[in-house]
Write a protein that holds these residues in place. Structure first.
Motif, PDB file in Angstrom:
ATOM      1  N   THR A  73       0.921  -1.307  -0.043  1.00 19.28           N
ATOM      2  CA  THR A  73      -0.196  -0.069  -0.035  1.00 19.28           C
ATOM      3  C   THR A  73       0.736   1.104  -0.071  1.00 19.28           C
ATOM      4  N   SER A  74       1.966   1.259   0.910  1.00 11.99           N
ATOM      5  CA  SER A  74       2.903   2.530   0.983  1.00 11.99           C
ATOM      6  C   SER A  74       3.448   2.533  -0.249  1.00 11.99           C
ATOM      7  N   LEU A  75       3.999   1.484  -1.147  1.00 19.86           N
ATOM      8  CA  LEU A  75       4.739   1.616  -2.274  1.00 19.86           C
ATOM      9  C   LEU A  75       3.718   2.228  -3.498  1.00 19.86           C
ATOM     10  N   ALA A  76       2.471   1.777  -3.356  1.00 15.11           N
ATOM     11  CA  ALA A  76       1.662   2.338  -4.462  1.00 15.11           C
ATOM     12  C   ALA A  76       1.352   3.776  -4.580  1.00 15.11           C
ATOM     13  N   TYR A  77       1.418   4.420  -3.096  1.00 13.55           N
ATOM     14  CA  TYR A  77       1.348   5.859  -3.081  1.00 13.55           C
ATOM     15  C   TYR A  77       2.760   6.463  -3.466  1.00 13.55           C
ATOM     16  N   ALA A  78       3.867   5.699  -3.212  1.00 14.28           N
ATOM     17  CA  ALA A  78       4.923   6.437  -3.465  1.00 14.28           C
ATOM     18  C   ALA A  78       5.077   6.174  -5.214  1.00 14.28           C
ATOM     19  N   MET A  79       4.760   5.260  -5.747  1.00 16.12           N
ATOM     20  CA  MET A  79       4.910   5.250  -7.150  1.00 16.12           C
ATOM     21  C   MET A  79       3.776   6.005  -8.033  1.00 16.12           C
ATOM     22  N   GLU A  80       2.626   6.033  -7.465  1.00 17.71           N
ATOM     23  CA  GLU A  80       1.323   6.433  -8.352  1.00 17.71           C
ATOM     24  C   GLU A  80       0.757   7.588  -7.590  1.00 17.71           C
ATOM     25  N   SER A 131       7.462  -0.412   5.598  1.00 12.36           N
ATOM     26  CA  SER A 131       6.198   0.399   4.987  1.00 12.36           C
ATOM     27  C   SER A 131       6.168   1.998   5.427  1.00 12.36           C
ATOM     28  N   ARG A 132       6.609   2.107   6.677  1.00 16.19           N
ATOM     29  CA  ARG A 132       6.798   3.446   7.087  1.00 16.19           C
ATOM     30  C   ARG A 132       8.042   4.083   6.548  1.00 16.19           C
ATOM     31  N   LEU A 133       9.028   3.477   6.192  1.00 18.10           N
ATOM     32  CA  LEU A 133      10.070   4.263   5.517  1.00 18.10           C
ATOM     33  C   LEU A 133       9.862   4.625   4.076  1.00 18.10           C
ATOM     34  N   VAL A 134       9.109   3.574   3.312  1.00 14.79           N
ATOM     35  CA  VAL A 134       8.908   3.908   2.028  1.00 14.79           C
ATOM     36  C   VAL A 134       7.895   4.928   1.938  1.00 14.79           C
ATOM     37  N   ALA A 135       6.628   5.180   2.903  1.00 19.42           N
ATOM     38  CA  ALA A 135       5.983   6.260   3.093  1.00 19.42           C
ATOM     39  C   ALA A 135       6.571   7.403   3.320  1.00 19.42           C
ATOM     40  N   LEU A 136       7.627   7.585   4.122  1.00 18.27           N
ATOM     41  CA  LEU A 136       8.433   8.551   4.646  1.00 18.27           C
ATOM     42  C   LEU A 136       9.410   9.302   3.066  1.00 18.27           C
ATOM     43  N   MET A 137       9.670   8.414   2.434  1.00 17.92           N
ATOM     44  CA  MET A 137      10.517   8.891   1.250  1.00 17.92           C
ATOM     45  C   MET A 137       9.845   9.355   0.442  1.00 17.92           C
ATOM     46  N   GLY A 138       8.554   9.565   0.380  1.00 18.55           N
ATOM     47  CA  GLY A 138       7.758  10.588  -0.581  1.00 18.55           C
ATOM     48  C   GLY A 138       7.523   9.682  -1.977  1.00 18.55           C
ATOM     49  N   ARG A 139       7.155  10.691  -2.891  1.00 22.27           N
ATOM     50  CA  ARG A 139       6.957  10.292  -4.308  1.00 22.27           C
ATOM     51  C   ARG A 139       8.035   9.819  -5.093  1.00 22.27           C
ATOM     52  N   SER A 181      10.393   9.642  -8.155  1.00 13.35           N
ATOM     53  CA  SER A 181      10.463  10.392  -9.521  1.00 13.35           C
ATOM     54  C   SER A 181      11.608  10.014 -10.529  1.00 13.35           C
ATOM     55  N   GLY A 182      12.671   9.598  -9.942  1.00 11.92           N
ATOM     56  CA  GLY A 182      13.862   9.440 -10.836  1.00 11.92           C
ATOM     57  C   GLY A 182      14.018   7.894 -11.316  1.00 11.92           C
ATOM     58  N   ARG A 242       7.272  -0.310 -16.950  1.00  7.59           N
ATOM     59  CA  ARG A 242       7.655   0.575 -16.302  1.00  7.59           C
ATOM     60  C   ARG A 242       6.976   1.943 -16.690  1.00  7.59           C
ATOM     61  N   GLN A 243       6.557   2.217 -18.038  1.00  8.76           N
ATOM     62  CA  GLN A 243       6.020   3.367 -18.471  1.00  8.76           C
ATOM     63  C   GLN A 243       4.773   3.455 -17.893  1.00  8.76           C
ATOM     64  N   LEU A 244       4.027   2.558 -17.841  1.00 16.65           N
ATOM     65  CA  LEU A 244       2.553   2.201 -17.205  1.00 16.65           C
ATOM     66  C   LEU A 244       2.543   2.871 -15.848  1.00 16.65           C
ATOM     67  N   ALA A 245       3.374   2.076 -15.043  1.00 12.42           N
ATOM     68  CA  ALA A 245       3.240   2.576 -13.451  1.00 12.42           C
ATOM     69  C   ALA A 245       3.935   3.686 -13.121  1.00 12.42           C
ATOM     70  N   VAL A 246       5.094   4.021 -13.815  1.00  5.67           N
ATOM     71  CA  VAL A 246       5.960   5.239 -13.316  1.00  5.67           C
ATOM     72  C   VAL A 246       6.224   6.495 -14.188  1.00  5.67           C
ATOM     73  N   ALA A 247       6.742   6.106 -15.298  1.00  4.52           N
ATOM     74  CA  ALA A 247       7.166   7.482 -16.298  1.00  4.52           C
ATOM     75  C   ALA A 247       5.945   8.164 -16.669  1.00  4.52           C
ATOM     76  N   LEU A 248       4.719   7.582 -16.576  1.00  7.35           N
ATOM     77  CA  LEU A 248       3.710   8.466 -17.227  1.00  7.35           C
ATOM     78  C   LEU A 248       2.521   8.776 -16.151  1.00  7.35           C
ATOM     79  N   PRO A 249       2.825   9.172 -15.026  1.00 10.50           N
ATOM     80  CA  PRO A 249       2.109   9.433 -13.852  1.00 10.50           C
ATOM     81  C   PRO A 249       0.672  10.017 -14.136  1.00 10.50           C
ATOM     82  N   LEU A 250       0.651  11.125 -15.007  1.00 12.58           N
ATOM     83  CA  LEU A 250      -0.398  11.954 -15.269  1.00 12.58           C
ATOM     84  C   LEU A 250      -1.456  11.651 -16.498  1.00 12.58           C
TER      85      LEU A 250
END
Length: 475
Positions: free
Chosen positions: A339-346, A385-393, A395-396, A447-455
């Motif tokens: 769940t935390s990873l999904a918010y970090a990626m998307e 899970s908490r660490l991933v959430a604290l890392m934020g979105r 992007s690179g 990768r493009q579907l999940a990360v590179a084109l978030p908008l």
């Protein structure tokens, strides 16, 4: 499907009649209760004009009811067994339908042996693909069979029938892990107001996100408020300092009088009450502050989480037989990490990883909303899970690649969870774990579907678990 009513004669006339939703062809009995006599004697006789006489069969079915002690108002139990579309090409004889009906009714508790005269019932056929069952719920000895909890028993029994008779589609018994469906009024109001989800569904998602990233109730409530959720705490009537529960609301979801519509944690999901969340978090740990985050820190965090996910899969395999509670706690912690990873990626966009996380969460839940105490491995997963959430979105490119590697490790963990659920005979959850693993592999490979084109990326269809109905109200 199954229903209850109070008019045996009216139901029999409909079943032997021309039909409304579908044409009734050659209606006839295929089997009946022991002691009911030959089927030919029970079959409603047709007069010269073709009109049938149901009085004899109606009287026989109602006889125990008339002689019973305080029979229920709705004493008629009506169910149907229907083949799935892929099985309708098979020719099912009357004797085979009779065998399937008797097996199902015996497991459910309607049919009994001749030495235990129980309920009176019949099974009749007026189409190739289904039979109808009519029973009266008063036994020969005058006692009422209330048929409590008959729906899950019907689903389990029809699954066993499908397996025994080698039918293609087998609907597993209900495992009581699905969320309660929203009320039609909630769905209608959400549509009128242009919401993609009901307020209850949106609140459940936000609470899950806060649960995954928190380690104590103080941090949990802080994170909820940060996402814009209105939080109302319930305090003990004897000690105002003691918090006993909580309720949440969306600022824009209000009653006709303008008041926020609050939902208690237990109304969102059985495992989201405050006492159960406290068990899930275990001993509170000091709240972490956001670290200095750069690309290298995110990459390292993802690599650490991947190592823990791999170890967690091994832990579930080892604990599956001897320590099922340990395996269960680890699976729930893995759902929090995803769940935390999904918010970090998307972010807040409900992309394919969010949907995969929701499916994985269904596979990881315990029965009846139970919550297991956290284990050492589960606590490690929660720290990640908490660490991933604290890392934020994310992007690179480098941290995105590390995140996708973590997604693949979680897909392997979903494979392990599938095997655990199969061994536990929790087949709905096994299928859901398989769907989650497949969805995660699609994300890891796209990768493009999940990360590179978030908008701009278009979302894929939500993974679903196959199902259909053999009989009863199957899912």
């Amino acid at each position: 499907m199954h229903r209850r009513g109070s008019r045996v004669g009216g139901l029999l006339r409909y079943l032997w009649g021309p039909g409304k939703a579908e044409e009734h062809t050659n209606p006839h009995l295929v089997t009946a209760w022991d002691g009911g006599g030959p089927l030919a004697d029970l079959e409603p006789k047709a007069a010269a004009g073709g009109k049938r006489d149901f009085r004899v069969l109606t009287a026989l079915l109602e006889q125990p009811v008339r002689a019973g002690y305080r029979p229920p108002d709705k004493f008629v139990w009506h169910a149907s067994m229907r083949l799935a579309p892929e099985d309708r090409r098979r020719t099912i004889s009357d004797s085979m339908w009779a065998g399937m009906a008797v097996q199902m009714l015996t497991e459910v508790g309607v049919a009994t042996a001749a030495t235990d005269p129980g309920l009176r019932w019949i099974a009749m056929r007026h189409a190739d693909d289904h039979v109808h069952i009519v029973a009266t719920l008063v036994r020969e000895d005058g006692r009422t069979n209330w048929m409590r909890n008959d729906y899950p028993r019907c689903v389990k029994a029809t699954y066993n029938v499908a397996r025994r008779y080698n039918l293609h589609r087998r609907v597993p018994p209900a495992d009581r892990t699905a969320h309660r469906r929203p009320h039609p009024v909630e769905v209608s109001k959400a549509r009128r107001t242009g919401r993609a989800q009901t307020p209850r569904g949106e609140l459940r998602r936000r609470v899950r996100r806060a649960v995954a990233a928190a380690s104590s109730e103080e941090e949990f409530f802080t994170r909820l408020r940060e996402t814009g959720v209105l939080v109302r705490l319930r305090r003990s009537s004897t000690d105002a300092q003691q918090i006993t529960g909580y309720a949440v609301a969306l600022p824009g979801a209000r009653t006709a009088g303008g008041q926020p519509v609050y939902f208690g944690g237990g109304r969102l999901a059985p495992d989201m009450t405050l006492p159960k969340l406290r068990v899930r978090w275990g001993t509170p740990t000091p709240q972490q502050t956001a670290p200095t985050v750069g690309r290298s820190e995110r990459v390292e965090a993802m690599r650490q989480a991947a190592k823990v996910a791999t170890a967690a899969a091994d832990d579930i395999r080892r604990a599956a037989r001897t320590e099922p509670g340990r395996a269960q706690a680890t699976a729930v912690a893995a759902a929090d990490l995803l769940t935390s990873l999904a918010y970090a990626m998307e972010g807040d966009r409900r992309g394919p990883l969010h949907r995969a996380a929701e499916v994985f969460d269904r596979a990881a839940r315990d029965l009846y909303g139970r919550v297991r105490r956290p284990t050492g491995r589960g606590q490690e997963m929660r720290v990640m899970s908490r660490l991933v959430a604290l890392m934020g979105r994310i992007s690179g490119d480098d941290d995105a690649m590390a995140a996708l590697a973590l997604v693949m490790d979680l897909a392997r963990l979903a494979d392990t969870l599938e095997q655990l659920r199969k061994a536990q005979q929790r087949l709905h959850q096994a299928e859901t774990a398989r769907a989650a693993a497949d969805a995660l592999r699609l994300v890891a490979g796209g990768r493009q579907l999940a990360v590179a084109l978030p908008l701009t990326a278009t979302s894929t269809s939500e993974p679903t678990v196959g199902g259909g109905r053999h009989a009863g109200r199957g899912r």
